[in-house]
Design an enzyme around this catalytic site. Structure first.
Site, PDB file in Angstrom:
ATOM      1  N   GLU A  74      54.661  22.603   6.397  1.00 42.60           N
ATOM      2  CA  GLU A  74      54.443  21.231   6.864  1.00 42.60           C
ATOM      3  C   GLU A  74      55.711  20.377   6.787  1.00 42.60           C
ATOM      4  OE1 GLU A  74      51.809  20.827   8.338  1.00 42.60           O
ATOM      5  OE2 GLU A  74      50.006  21.370   7.237  1.00 42.60           O
ATOM      6  N   TYR A 117      42.109  -3.165  -2.559  1.00 41.53           N
ATOM      7  CA  TYR A 117      43.046  -2.113  -2.961  1.00 41.53           C
ATOM      8  C   TYR A 117      43.414  -1.212  -1.787  1.00 41.53           C
ATOM      9  CZ  TYR A 117      41.789  -4.015  -7.398  1.00 41.53           C
ATOM     10  OH  TYR A 117      41.592  -4.895  -8.416  1.00 41.53           O
TER      11      TYR A 117
END
Length: 205
Positions: A74, A117
């Site tokens: 990746e 958050y």
């Protein structure tokens, strides 16, 4: 103890924490951090729960493998996020359950900003990029474009990738994204009260 030694320890410890709490399974997921000469990255086919701090991949500033075991396939994805967010010092890629489930849904408009958050750690929204075969070079442009919108990106039928100013920040944001996806599933079909545009703006201001 050198900064690189500390980073190697931190990758190992936080990787194990993510694995033990179910944010990654098997050899899924990978982590990278900046170092002065380039990047440290978890090796290909490695488990985040069983990393060796002395057996991490080292890549130079041009993303060439220069030491240690072969890096995760990746690399393109990490490279794209660092390009999109040059201030980032670390990147976490996970196949966590709820984000991955969310990435498989058709026609979704994105995880809503249900909590402060979510906004504080991930911004106004988290864009989704089309599906690409893992490691495909073709994903770079789409991830760069999405990563410029915010530190988190959902990968269709795959998982997430999240950047942070430190590795701990990237891990915290990746965990927040997973919990936010879980909330979206738990509230599906019920009337919800996402944060308003002014509330979002206040958090980002």
């Amino acid at each position: 103890m050198t900064d690189e030694h500390l980073l190697r320890q931190q990758i190992t410890e936080l990787g194990a924490s993510l694995f033990q709490r179910g944010f990654s399974v098997g050899s899924a997921g990978n982590i990278s951090v900046r170092i002065p000469e380039g990047y440290l990255m978890t090796p290909t086919n490695s488990s985040l729960g069983r990393l060796d701090p002395q057996s991490l991949s080292v890549l130079n500033e041009d993303w060439e493998h220069v030491d240690g075991p072969r890096p995760s396939k990746e690399v393109v994805m990490h490279r794209a996020m660092y390009e999109a967010r040059p201030e980032a010092q670390a990147i976490v890629h996970l196949h966590s359950t709820y984000v991955t489930a969310y990435s498989c849904l058709a026609g979704e408009e994105g995880i809503p900003p249900l909590t402060p958050y979510f906004v504080m750690r991930l911004g106004r929204d988290v864009p989704t990029v089309p599906y690409y075969r893992p490691g495909a070079a073709e994903m770079l442009d789409d991830i760069v474009a999405a990563g410029r919108r915010g530190p988190g990106v959902i990968l269709s039928n795959h998982g997430s990738i999240v950047a942070g100013s430190t590795l701990e920040d990237a891990v915290n944001a990746a965990e927040e994204l997973e919990v936010s996806a879980q909330l979206a599933f738990l509230l599906e079909g019920r009337a919800t009260r996402p944060l308003t545009e002014s509330q979002v703006a206040d958090l980002l201001g």
